[in-house]
Write a protein that holds these residues in place. Structure first.
Motif, PDB file in Angstrom:
ATOM      1  N   GLN A 140      -7.854  -2.521  -4.678  1.00 40.68           N
ATOM      2  CA  GLN A 140      -7.649  -1.698  -5.866  1.00 40.68           C
ATOM      3  C   GLN A 140      -7.102  -0.330  -5.477  1.00 40.68           C
ATOM      4  O   GLN A 140      -7.162   0.078  -4.306  1.00 40.68           O
ATOM      5  CB  GLN A 140      -8.964  -1.504  -6.632  1.00 40.68           C
ATOM      6  CG  GLN A 140      -9.542  -2.793  -7.202  1.00 40.68           C
ATOM      7  CD  GLN A 140     -10.703  -2.529  -8.144  1.00 40.68           C
ATOM      8  OE1 GLN A 140     -10.587  -1.773  -9.106  1.00 40.68           O
ATOM      9  NE2 GLN A 140     -11.839  -3.155  -7.859  1.00 40.68           N
ATOM     10  N   ILE A 141      -6.587   0.377  -6.472  1.00 41.71           N
ATOM     11  CA  ILE A 141      -6.182   1.780  -6.317  1.00 41.71           C
ATOM     12  C   ILE A 141      -6.735   2.539  -7.509  1.00 41.71           C
ATOM     13  O   ILE A 141      -6.457   2.172  -8.660  1.00 41.71           O
ATOM     14  CB  ILE A 141      -4.657   1.960  -6.297  1.00 41.71           C
ATOM     15  CG1 ILE A 141      -4.006   1.088  -5.224  1.00 41.71           C
ATOM     16  CG2 ILE A 141      -4.309   3.422  -6.026  1.00 41.71           C
ATOM     17  CD1 ILE A 141      -2.493   1.260  -5.160  1.00 41.71           C
ATOM     18  N   SER A 178     -13.849  -1.102   2.282  1.00 37.06           N
ATOM     19  CA  SER A 178     -12.901  -0.352   3.098  1.00 37.06           C
ATOM     20  C   SER A 178     -12.032   0.526   2.219  1.00 37.06           C
ATOM     21  O   SER A 178     -11.891   0.275   1.014  1.00 37.06           O
ATOM     22  CB  SER A 178     -12.022  -1.307   3.912  1.00 37.06           C
ATOM     23  OG  SER A 178     -11.136  -2.025   3.064  1.00 37.06           O
ATOM     24  N   GLY A 179     -11.428   1.542   2.821  1.00 35.15           N
ATOM     25  CA  GLY A 179     -10.542   2.414   2.071  1.00 35.15           C
ATOM     26  C   GLY A 179      -9.781   3.351   2.976  1.00 35.15           C
ATOM     27  O   GLY A 179     -10.210   3.650   4.101  1.00 35.15           O
ATOM     28  N   TRP A 216       0.831  -1.201   0.000  1.00 32.66           N
ATOM     29  CA  TRP A 216       0.000   0.000   0.000  1.00 32.66           C
ATOM     30  C   TRP A 216       0.869   1.255   0.000  1.00 32.66           C
ATOM     31  O   TRP A 216       0.639   2.189  -0.763  1.00 32.66           O
ATOM     32  CB  TRP A 216      -0.913   0.006   1.224  1.00 32.66           C
ATOM     33  CG  TRP A 216      -2.025  -0.980   1.199  1.00 32.66           C
ATOM     34  CD1 TRP A 216      -2.556  -1.620   0.117  1.00 32.66           C
ATOM     35  CD2 TRP A 216      -2.779  -1.461   2.335  1.00 32.66           C
ATOM     36  NE1 TRP A 216      -3.581  -2.448   0.495  1.00 32.66           N
ATOM     37  CE2 TRP A 216      -3.743  -2.375   1.843  1.00 32.66           C
ATOM     38  CE3 TRP A 216      -2.734  -1.201   3.700  1.00 32.66           C
ATOM     39  CZ2 TRP A 216      -4.648  -3.017   2.678  1.00 32.66           C
ATOM     40  CZ3 TRP A 216      -3.627  -1.853   4.539  1.00 32.66           C
ATOM     41  CH2 TRP A 216      -4.575  -2.750   4.036  1.00 32.66           C
ATOM     42  N   ARG A 217       1.874   1.257   0.879  1.00 32.46           N
ATOM     43  CA  ARG A 217       2.749   2.430   0.990  1.00 32.46           C
ATOM     44  C   ARG A 217       3.517   2.677  -0.308  1.00 32.46           C
ATOM     45  O   ARG A 217       3.579   3.816  -0.796  1.00 32.46           O
ATOM     46  CB  ARG A 217       3.716   2.228   2.159  1.00 32.46           C
ATOM     47  CG  ARG A 217       4.711   3.376   2.346  1.00 32.46           C
ATOM     48  CD  ARG A 217       5.582   3.143   3.570  1.00 32.46           C
ATOM     49  NE  ARG A 217       6.314   1.874   3.480  1.00 32.46           N
ATOM     50  CZ  ARG A 217       6.952   1.312   4.504  1.00 32.46           C
ATOM     51  NH1 ARG A 217       6.954   1.897   5.690  1.00 32.46           N
ATOM     52  NH2 ARG A 217       7.600   0.174   4.339  1.00 32.46           N
ATOM     53  N   ASP A 218       4.081   1.609  -0.878  1.00 25.68           N
ATOM     54  CA  ASP A 218       4.881   1.769  -2.097  1.00 25.68           C
ATOM     55  C   ASP A 218       4.018   2.265  -3.261  1.00 25.68           C
ATOM     56  O   ASP A 218       4.437   3.152  -4.027  1.00 25.68           O
ATOM     57  CB  ASP A 218       5.537   0.441  -2.479  1.00 25.68           C
ATOM     58  CG  ASP A 218       6.596  -0.002  -1.473  1.00 25.68           C
ATOM     59  OD1 ASP A 218       7.019   0.835  -0.657  1.00 25.68           O
ATOM     60  OD2 ASP A 218       6.969  -1.189  -1.499  1.00 25.68           O
ATOM     61  N   GLN A 219       2.825   1.700  -3.407  1.00 24.61           N
ATOM     62  CA  GLN A 219       1.938   2.118  -4.484  1.00 24.61           C
ATOM     63  C   GLN A 219       1.482   3.555  -4.292  1.00 24.61           C
ATOM     64  O   GLN A 219       1.395   4.329  -5.251  1.00 24.61           O
ATOM     65  CB  GLN A 219       0.729   1.180  -4.557  1.00 24.61           C
ATOM     66  CG  GLN A 219       1.052  -0.206  -5.080  1.00 24.61           C
ATOM     67  CD  GLN A 219       1.427  -0.200  -6.548  1.00 24.61           C
ATOM     68  OE1 GLN A 219       0.690   0.323  -7.383  1.00 24.61           O
ATOM     69  NE2 GLN A 219       2.582  -0.755  -6.887  1.00 24.61           N
ATOM     70  N   GLN A 249      -6.628   6.620  -4.151  1.00 18.94           N
ATOM     71  CA  GLN A 249      -7.606   5.942  -3.297  1.00 18.94           C
ATOM     72  C   GLN A 249      -7.310   4.453  -3.225  1.00 18.94           C
ATOM     73  O   GLN A 249      -7.532   3.704  -4.167  1.00 18.94           O
ATOM     74  CB  GLN A 249      -9.026   6.158  -3.816  1.00 18.94           C
ATOM     75  CG  GLN A 249     -10.098   5.505  -2.965  1.00 18.94           C
ATOM     76  CD  GLN A 249     -10.102   6.032  -1.541  1.00 18.94           C
ATOM     77  OE1 GLN A 249     -10.382   7.206  -1.314  1.00 18.94           O
ATOM     78  NE2 GLN A 249      -9.781   5.185  -0.575  1.00 18.94           N
ATOM     79  N   LEU A 250      -6.796   4.018  -2.074  1.00 16.03           N
ATOM     80  CA  LEU A 250      -6.616   2.598  -1.795  1.00 16.03           C
ATOM     81  C   LEU A 250      -7.914   2.053  -1.229  1.00 16.03           C
ATOM     82  O   LEU A 250      -8.485   2.637  -0.301  1.00 16.03           O
ATOM     83  CB  LEU A 250      -5.514   2.414  -0.753  1.00 16.03           C
ATOM     84  CG  LEU A 250      -4.074   2.695  -1.189  1.00 16.03           C
ATOM     85  CD1 LEU A 250      -3.231   3.092  -0.004  1.00 16.03           C
ATOM     86  CD2 LEU A 250      -3.484   1.453  -1.855  1.00 16.03           C
TER      87      LEU A 250
END
Length: 343
Positions: free
Chosen positions: A174-175, A284-285, A140-143, A155-156
């Motif tokens: 998704q992002i 969730s997001g 999540w952080r890298d993306q 938006q994760l």
């Protein structure tokens, strides 16, 4: 002697400071009989590999592309993206909100990716070890960092379970990145910035510490993160995941934060699954500070599970909620107590 108000038994309203909306809480309605729609509980069993799944390693996706034989996480451009990069600009004849109050149109560039959390078809976030969950958090952080260099908003999100709208059971998120601020983000950013202007501290950091002090709505907590059923929750077992130090976005998350988040998130997700004895569906997001910045917005995650009373009864927004006001029956305090009981 006059009856005294009790929020555990009497109807009342609660205000969401992130949106300004009010939620009607009607705890007395938990006693009503139910003859409405029910849904079969999600299948708790799944194979480690499904040859018909378009997200499993080596399989052909719906768009015709073959997945690599990935062994950890896997990210790819969404084959059916809702937003696209380099969309042509609006032509002179297109409707523009600057000149038309009724038929507004605006440019919308974006980029959409799919994030497979594991090659295993059966390994949901709730079943992962802290180390495995940490790999997903680092993803999540890298993306976020990569896409945040180009897009105003990243938006994760994850949609889990068919009842929540997931199109595939393989554990994935998704992002969607965009050149504009989505509605919810614009509203939350304005509210948090307004709070900062008045208090000179982040709204959600203040909120997190007050929840930790009271504990009535806390589901899981450690020194760095807390998961709570928010005071203003709409969905029956809605939760909010908050850092306990200033973090404006995933770009601020260090290795210690990631490890602590894996702990709290894992506890909360396992409690979800244990509550009704099924893989818990949810939407969730993650929200935070837009690329353009701003004082006050704090990194946080919303979890919106639809299940109401059991594995086969879901909350469905009905006429009053769609036409008048959001409403819930189970109090947030009761929901948090239910989740803590199965940690």
């Amino acid at each position: 002697m006059a009856e005294r108000f009790d929020s555990a038994t009497h109807p009342h309203r609660r205000r969401n400071p992130l949106t300004g909306e009010w939620v009607v809480v009607s705890p007395q309605r938990t006693k009503r009989p139910w003859q409405g729609q029910t849904d079969d509980g999600a299948d708790a069993s799944a194979p480690t590999f499904d040859p018909s799944c378009y997200l499993c390693p080596g399989n052909v996706r719906a768009g015709g592309v073959t997945n690599p034989d990935y062994t950890h996480t896997f990210v790819f451009e969404n084959d059916f993206a809702a937003l696209l990069p380099s969309v042509p600009g609006l032509a002179d004849g297109d409707v523009n909100p600057a000149v038309d109050d009724l038929f507004g149109m605006a440019h919308a560039d974006g980029e959409c990716r799919v994030l497979c959390f594991s090659p295993r078809h059966d390994l949901t976030l709730a079943k992962m070890s802290p180390a495995e969950l940490g790999v997903v958090i680092d993803l999540w952080r890298d993306q976020f960092e990569e896409l945040g260099e180009s897009w105003e908003w990243v938006q994760l999100f994850e949609t889990r379970g068919a009842i929540s709208g997931a199109s595939n059971p393989h554990p994935h998120g998704q992002i969607w990145s965009s050149n504009f601020l989505p509605n919810e983000i614009a509203t939350e950013t304005a509210a948090q910035s307004g709070y900062w202007s008045t208090h000179r501290s982040p709204m959600l950091l203040d909120y997190a510490e007050r929840e930790v002090a009271v504990r009535d709505r806390v589901v899981a907590v450690n020194e760095q993160w807390v998961a709570v059923v928010p005071y203003w929750a709409y969905w029956p077992y809605e939760t909010l995941v908050l850092p306990r130090r200033p973090l404006s976005s995933f770009a601020d998350v260090d290795d210690g934060d990631s490890e602590a988040l894996a702990d709290v998130l894992g506890q909360m997700l396992r409690a979800f699954d244990r509550l009704f004895g099924v893989p818990f569906p949810y939407c969730s997001g993650w929200h935070g500070t837009p690329r353009s910045g701003g004082d006050g917005p704090q990194l946080h995650a919303h979890y919106y599970p639809p299940l109401l009373r059991s594995a086969d009864i879901a909350k469905i927004p009905a006429s009053y909620e769609l036409l008048a006001n959001l409403q819930r029956d189970l109090t947030p305090e009761s929901a948090a107590a239910d989740l803590r009981a199965v940690l």
